[in-house]
Enzyme design. Structure first.
Site, short mmCIF file in Angstrom:
data_model
loop_
_atom_site.label_atom_id
_atom_site.label_comp_id
_atom_site.label_asym_id
_atom_site.label_seq_id
_atom_site.Cartn_x
_atom_site.Cartn_y
_atom_site.Cartn_z
N GLY A 10 -27.85 11.98 4.28
CA GLY A 10 -27.57 12.11 5.72
C GLY A 10 -28.88 12.29 6.47
O GLY A 10 -29.76 13.01 6.02
N ASN A 111 -30.19 17.85 -1.14
CA ASN A 111 -29.92 18.23 -2.52
C ASN A 111 -29.68 17.08 -3.49
O ASN A 111 -30.26 17.03 -4.58
CB ASN A 111 -28.68 19.13 -2.56
CG ASN A 111 -29.04 20.55 -2.23
OD1 ASN A 111 -29.83 21.14 -2.95
ND2 ASN A 111 -28.51 21.08 -1.15
N ASP A 135 -28.48 21.32 6.79
CA ASP A 135 -27.69 22.38 6.14
C ASP A 135 -28.55 23.57 5.68
O ASP A 135 -28.02 24.64 5.42
CB ASP A 135 -26.94 21.82 4.93
CG ASP A 135 -26.04 20.66 5.29
OD1 ASP A 135 -25.69 20.53 6.48
OD2 ASP A 135 -25.68 19.86 4.40
N ARG A 170 -9.34 31.12 27.27
CA ARG A 170 -8.81 30.45 26.08
C ARG A 170 -9.50 30.93 24.80
O ARG A 170 -10.61 31.44 24.83
CB ARG A 170 -9.07 28.94 26.19
CG ARG A 170 -8.02 28.23 26.97
CD ARG A 170 -8.36 26.76 27.07
NE ARG A 170 -7.27 26.04 27.68
CZ ARG A 170 -7.41 24.93 28.38
NH1 ARG A 170 -8.60 24.42 28.56
NH2 ARG A 170 -6.36 24.33 28.90
N GLU A 230 -17.61 23.99 8.61
CA GLU A 230 -16.68 22.97 8.09
C GLU A 230 -16.22 23.32 6.67
O GLU A 230 -15.17 22.89 6.23
CB GLU A 230 -17.32 21.58 8.13
CG GLU A 230 -18.58 21.45 7.28
CD GLU A 230 -19.16 20.04 7.29
OE1 GLU A 230 -18.47 19.10 7.66
OE2 GLU A 230 -20.34 19.90 6.90
O1 F6P Z 1 -25.79 17.14 4.73
C1 F6P Z 1 -25.80 16.91 6.08
C2 F6P Z 1 -24.39 16.72 6.60
O2 F6P Z 1 -24.48 16.47 7.99
C3 F6P Z 1 -23.44 17.87 6.32
O3 F6P Z 1 -23.61 18.95 7.18
C4 F6P Z 1 -22.11 17.17 6.45
O4 F6P Z 1 -21.13 17.82 5.67
C5 F6P Z 1 -22.40 15.81 5.90
O5 F6P Z 1 -23.80 15.61 6.00
C6 F6P Z 1 -21.69 14.69 6.61
O6 F6P Z 1 -21.98 13.52 5.92
P1 F6P Z 1 -21.67 12.05 6.44
O7 F6P Z 1 -22.64 11.75 7.53
O8 F6P Z 1 -21.88 11.21 5.25
O9 F6P Z 1 -20.27 12.08 6.95
#
Ligand code: F6P
Length: 356
Positions: A10, A111, A135, A170, A230
């Site tokens: 990512g 990672n 992250d 809210r 998330e």
């Molecule tokens: O590792 C970075 C990240 O943005 C995470 O925070 C997220 O869970 C993931 O990549 C989303 O991945 P993708 O862009 O493949 O949907």
């Protein structure tokens, strides 16, 4: 000197700034520098899709988000599985590295990327890894680049929700990225005054979440903001095995944990709870000044290591100093928020609930 470079996984805001740091650090001293920029992460190295770049290509990109090389996800576990045409990916990467007579390969990624970088090191290639991810979960470095830029975006999202939530009295959930860890949610939540922060590292109890909302209402506060990672997980789900959780998730009707929580809160309090998901905006835009400095330092330190012939390392930031950390010591490890850390205690003392 011939170096290869690729950005994998990512993306984040500061990849270009980091590559610029490496190239500026090298080109000031190395006169015969040749740069092979492999496109779209490991894919470019596997299929020999690259462009020769000069130092000039890295000028003017300090503040530019994304990556001039492109990126893609190539899961580590599939690296040792041949592609659809039977191509051995690891052998192909080694072959292309050798074909171009590279002196080293600079790999920017998180990672998963780091695990493949370590595999290539074990296969005898000269590797330097730079720790990228919003992250902040890479073991062995205090900080990863992209993290603070993402904290800025996520904080701004929560700030914006704050004003509308307060006008309308809210309850709002802002879902923050971070994959399996809670660093981004913790920092953005604290930076933006969230009332409840839910992290994967601290499984929540729904009753405690409701009690925290109720406490605010009793204190006369009309609105409540929850920053939810998330990867946040309930106490009961945290007790399940990986297999049991997977089976449960397969039947889940809500798209994410935030929507599930919002339904529960709406049902139990009788007040509508809304969800806002900033999503990939957290990875986008320009790197913040902190990341620009961090990337300049890590990139330049990588250049120093290359010129010293030191390979097989991640260039880390530890206690404000750059440090070469052996890839073999850190690959495959995750850096998580420590629920017993002083930061969690400090935040709790301020009355912020972690739902535990
Ligand atoms: O590792 C970075 C990240 O943005 C995470 O925070 C997220 O869970 C993931 O990549 C989303 O991945 P993708 O862009 O493949 O949907």
């Amino acid at each position: 000197m011939k170096i290869g470079m690729l950005t994998s996984g990512g993306d984040c805001q500061a990849l270009n700034a980091a590559m610029r740091g490496v190239v500026k650090g090298l080109s000031n001293s190395v006169k015969d520098l040749e740069i092979f920029g492999f496109y779209n992460g490991y894919k470019g190295l596997i299929y020999d899709n690259y462009r020769k770049l000069s130092a000039a290509d890295f000028s003017g990109i300090l503040t530019q988000g994304g990556t001039i090389l492109g990126s893609s996800r190539q899961p580590f576990k599939l690296m040792t599985v041949p592609d659809e045409n039977g191509l051995d990916k690891v052998a192909a990467m080694k072959k292309n590295y050798k074909k171009h007579k590279l002196d080293c390969l600079v790999i920017l990624g998180g990672n998963g990327t780091q695990k493949t970088a370590n595999l290539l090191r074990e296969e005898g290639l000269n590797i330097i890894h730079l720790p990228k991810t919003i992250d902040n979960d890479i073991y062995g470095t205090d900080i990863t680049f992209g993290f603070y830029s993402a904290v800025n975006v996520a904080s701004y999202a929560i700030d914006c929700i704050h004003t509308t939530a307060s006008s309308h009295n809210r309850i709002f959930i802002v879902e923050v990225m971070g994959h399996k860890v809670g660093w981004l949610t913790l920092y953005a939540g604290v930076a933006s005054g969230a009332d409840i922060i839910l992290l994967p590292e601290i499984p929540y109890d729904s009753k405690k979440v409701l009690a925290a909302i109720e406490k605010r209402h009793k204190a006369g506060k009309g609105f409540t903001i929850l920053a939810v990672a998330e990867g946040a997980i309930s106490k009961e789900d945290a007790k399940l095995s990986k297999k049991e959780l997977k089976a449960k998730m397969a039947k889940e009707v809500h798209p994410t944990v935030s929507y599930k929580l919002a339904k529960m809160i709406t049902d139990e309090t009788g007040s509508e709870c809304r969800v806002a998901v900033p999503g990939h905006t957290q990875r986008g835009g320009s790197p913040c000044p902190y990341d620009r400095v961090l990337c300049s330092r890590l990139g330049s330190a990588a250049a120093g290591a290359i010129m010293d012939g030191k390979f097989g390392y991640m260039v880390a930031m530890v206690n404000g100093e750059t440090k070469l950390v052996p890839l073999g010591d850190v690959a495959g490890k995750l850096k998580m928020v420590d629920p017993k850390s002083s930061m969690i205690a400090e935040v709790k003392r301020m009355g912020i609930s972690f739902g535990d």
